[in-house]
Design a protein around this motif. Structure first.
Motif, PDB file in Angstrom:
ATOM      1  N   ARG A   1       0.855  -1.173   0.000  1.00 50.77           N
ATOM      2  CA  ARG A   1       0.000   0.000   0.000  1.00 50.77           C
ATOM      3  C   ARG A   1       0.899   1.234   0.000  1.00 50.77           C
ATOM      4  N   VAL A   2       0.541   2.177  -0.864  1.00 47.10           N
ATOM      5  CA  VAL A   2       1.349   3.368  -1.096  1.00 47.10           C
ATOM      6  C   VAL A   2       0.468   4.592  -0.893  1.00 47.10           C
ATOM      7  N   VAL A   3       0.899   5.526  -0.056  1.00 44.83           N
ATOM      8  CA  VAL A   3       0.131   6.756   0.158  1.00 44.83           C
ATOM      9  C   VAL A   3       0.021   7.509  -1.154  1.00 44.83           C
ATOM     10  N   ASP A   4      -1.201   7.875  -1.509  1.00 41.57           N
ATOM     11  CA  ASP A   4      -1.459   8.551  -2.779  1.00 41.57           C
ATOM     12  C   ASP A   4      -2.744   9.352  -2.611  1.00 41.57           C
ATOM     13  N   PRO A   5      -2.693  10.679  -2.776  1.00 36.57           N
ATOM     14  CA  PRO A   5      -3.905  11.491  -2.585  1.00 36.57           C
ATOM     15  C   PRO A   5      -5.035  11.096  -3.540  1.00 36.57           C
TER      16      PRO A   5
ATOM     17  N   LYS B   1      -8.474   3.401   2.086  1.00 37.92           N
ATOM     18  CA  LYS B   1      -8.095   4.034   3.342  1.00 37.92           C
ATOM     19  C   LYS B   1      -8.004   2.955   4.414  1.00 37.92           C
ATOM     20  N   VAL B   2      -7.371   3.277   5.526  1.00 37.50           N
ATOM     21  CA  VAL B   2      -7.245   2.347   6.638  1.00 37.50           C
ATOM     22  C   VAL B   2      -8.533   2.382   7.449  1.00 37.50           C
TER      23      VAL B   2
ATOM     24  N   TYR C   1      -5.043   8.536   1.941  1.00 35.34           N
ATOM     25  CA  TYR C   1      -5.540   7.518   1.023  1.00 35.34           C
ATOM     26  C   TYR C   1      -4.368   6.759   0.397  1.00 35.34           C
ATOM     27  N   TYR C   2      -4.697   5.571  -0.080  1.00 38.27           N
ATOM     28  CA  TYR C   2      -3.658   4.666  -0.563  1.00 38.27           C
ATOM     29  C   TYR C   2      -4.037   4.088  -1.918  1.00 38.27           C
ATOM     30  N   ARG C   3      -3.002   3.745  -2.654  1.00 40.64           N
ATOM     31  CA  ARG C   3      -3.145   2.877  -3.811  1.00 40.64           C
ATOM     32  C   ARG C   3      -2.570   1.521  -3.406  1.00 40.64           C
ATOM     33  N   VAL C   4      -3.254   0.446  -3.751  1.00 39.37           N
ATOM     34  CA  VAL C   4      -2.841  -0.895  -3.311  1.00 39.37           C
ATOM     35  C   VAL C   4      -2.425  -1.716  -4.529  1.00 39.37           C
ATOM     36  N   TYR C   5      -1.232  -2.291  -4.454  1.00 38.21           N
ATOM     37  CA  TYR C   5      -0.683  -3.109  -5.534  1.00 38.21           C
ATOM     38  C   TYR C   5      -0.280  -4.485  -4.998  1.00 38.21           C
ATOM     39  N   THR C   6      -0.080  -5.408  -5.924  1.00 38.94           N
ATOM     40  CA  THR C   6       0.605  -6.648  -5.588  1.00 38.94           C
ATOM     41  C   THR C   6       2.068  -6.330  -5.314  1.00 38.94           C
TER      42      THR C   6
END
Length: 563
Positions: A158-162, A167-168, A188-193
């Motif tokens: 998970r990477v913080v990204d506006p 979200k958590v 907010y986050y972007r979630v990747y493998t």
């Protein structure tokens, strides 16, 4: 005799060793053969289970079980081994299992896909089915899965990204929740493998196509479509040697009338069709499918649904090239796909749409799953988010579910209890096929070496001798043939030496007690007049491709011997 350890998952070489040991220990009950070779050169083993003293397998009605078409779905292989072990251990002790092997045959392929299974058990890299590169042979740009922190797992980042859509959760920091459509002002986050980005430009994160993109359960020759329509389908139907081996075997063994293919997961008993609704299935077959499926529900607790009505990945798409569709549509086999294991159900989330749940479900469901993980697995199924300096993305957090050990396959302590009821369903379904018998065989003396020979050909099974209405429609099964073999000095006075009597019905579709009609269409009486010396023998043989072979020998003027 090998005793399988159902507290762990076996690799292909261990499966092979167990099968060979069984074949050595029980040569009268099981035989082992390879029906093909995988892409990497491993044998695809088939175990035939039957009492050879009562006849060869190809003269008996049969049932088919396969497993591990998909690489990571290793529960299926253990389930097939459980079936084999149960049958061999209980033969001679359990009357139903003893009768099953005396009268019928089981064909079991514990591991259709040994290459993928080996990779799944020894590498964190996900592979759907086969290990050969497809549809591309070169590396493509974008994010590809990799164990970047060296813990032996490939999880999520998970990477913080506006602009992120996640979200958590306020209720449990392990849980990620969708950002509301109008939500702003938070973190907010972007979630990747978890992985690296090939040819990253510092801005765009593309997703690289999988290097090993085959899906063997899209490679069967039923409404097959190429990659642009059906992902993973392969270059042409049965292009993959593993699938070609199944198709070649079943098309040359028409004694199979029902089948199960073991997959994971969801706790579901699936049936055709994948591409059309129930009202387009032949109605007698639909009724039979439903009755067999209800029996499976009673035994396993799993829900029985058609793929079209209850297991489509997208409401406007259909799956193509699947085993159960092909086996039913082209061979008339009542084929089921059993999705073993249901972690979601174990957590108390029972009533749900199997596929839609993954698109949308309440936060409470995720909290139930985490509680189940904490209470039943001591938290071992979920890795808490931890910071990591990604060489391309900078500061990220890595964590999430260990999917193969939770959703994908039962944790080891749940393995045996998952398999046991499904073995009972396999054995129940294997008992439902048609079975040809000869009854009331007698030779009445008429004088002057003349005899009136009689035999009643009976189907004692649940299914008709043709198996299904679909089998009749596609002419998959030939009519029953009855033949009389006379002594060398005998002669046939009336009747045909070889005659075809069509097909015989079974108990299926005879359900309506009130106003129902129950004809004896499961039997046929035949008579001949023969001339032969007293004391000589006459043999009657009835052959059905799907219901087996029955023989009876009459010693004229003496006793009758049936087989």
């Amino acid at each position: 005799m090998p005793t399988i350890d159902f507290t762990r998952y076996y690799r292909p070489h261990e499966v092979e060793a167990a099968l060979q040991a069984w074949a050595t220990e029980y040569p009268n009950l099981c035989t082992l053969r390879s029906i093909g070779t995988s892409y990497e050169g491993r044998p695809i083993w088939l175990m035939t289970l039957t009492n050879q003293a009562t006849g060869p397998d190809d003269e008996k009605p049969a049932f088919w079980l396969d497993a591990n078409i998909h690489a990571t779905e290793v529960t299926g292989c253990m389930g097939a081994l459980h079936v084999i072990q149960t049958v061999l251990e209980q033969y001679g002790r359990d009357p139903n299992i003893t009768a099953l092997l005396d009268e019928r045959a089981l064909y079991v392929v514990p591991c259709v896909n040994p290459d993928g299974m080996e990779q799944a058990l020894t590498s964190p890299v996900y592979v759907r089915s086969g290990t050969r590169r497809y549809p591309f042979t070169d590396d493509r740009d974008g994010l590809y899965p990799a164990d970047i922190d060296g813990d032996g797992l490939i999880l999520q980042m998970r990477v913080v990204d506006p602009d992120g859509g996640w979200k958590v959760s306020e209720r449990d920091p392990r849980l990620m929740r969708p950002r509301l459509p109008d939500e702003r002002g938070g973190t907010y986050y972007r979630v990747y493998t978890e992985g690296y980005i090939r040819n990253f430009d510092g801005y765009e994160v593309k997703i690289a196509p999988p290097a090993q993109g085959l899906d063997f359960n899209r490679n069967f020759p039923y409404i097959w479509a190429p990659e642009g329509v059906q992902r993973g389908a392969g270059p042409y139907p049965t292009s993959e040697p593993e699938i070609r081996a199944i198709v070649e075997f079943l098309t040359s063994h028409l004694n199979v009338s029902s089948a199960i293919s073991y997959h994971t997961y969801s706790g579901a008993i699936l049936r055709p069709y994948s591409d059309k609704p129930d009202d387009q299935m032949l109605i007698n077959d639909l009724w039979t499918y439903k009755e067999l499926g209800r029996r499976g529900e009673e035994i396993t607790g799993y829900k029985h649904v058609s793929v079209y009505h209850g297991f489509r990945y997208h409401p406007r798409d259909v799956m193509r090239g699947a085993f159960d569709d092909w086996a039913y549509e082209q061979l008339g086999i009542y084929a089921f796909t059993v999705e073993l294991w249901d972690m979601i159900g174990e957590a108390g989330i029972k009533e749900r749409d199997f596929i839609e749940w993954f698109r949308d479900h309440p936060e409470e469901d995720d909290l139930k799953l985490l509680r189940w993980n904490d209470e039943q697995l001591d938290g071992a199924g979920f890795v808490n988010w931890r910071p990591f300096d990604h060489p391309q993305l900078g500061r990220v957090e890595i964590g999430g579910w260990i999917e193969r050990r939770t959703f994908g396959n039962p944790p080891e302590k749940f393995l045996l209890r998952t398999l046991e009821p499904n073995t009972r369903f396999v054995l129940a379904l294997a008992q439902t096929g048609p079975r040809l018998e000869l009854r009331h065989v007698q030779a009445e003396p008429l004088g002057n070496d003349l005899y009136r020979l009689q035999a009643v050909v009976v189907n004692s099974g649940y299914l008709p001798t043709y198996g299904s209405s679909k089998a009749q429609e596609v002419k998959a099964v030939q009519p029953i043939a009855v033949e009389v073999t006379l002594p060398t000095d005998g002669a046939l006075v009336s009747g045909e030496q070889r005659t075809e009597i069509g097909q015989l019905e079974g108990r299926a579709n005879k359900r309506a007690l009130w106003g129902g009609s129950f004809p004896t269409d499961h039997l046929r009486r035949l008579t001949w007049t023969i001339r032969a010396p007293a004391g000589s023998s006459v043999t009657i043989t009835a052959r059905s491709q799907r219901a087996g072979v029955a023989r009876a020998t009459v010693s004229l003027g003496e006793s009758i011997h049936q087989s």
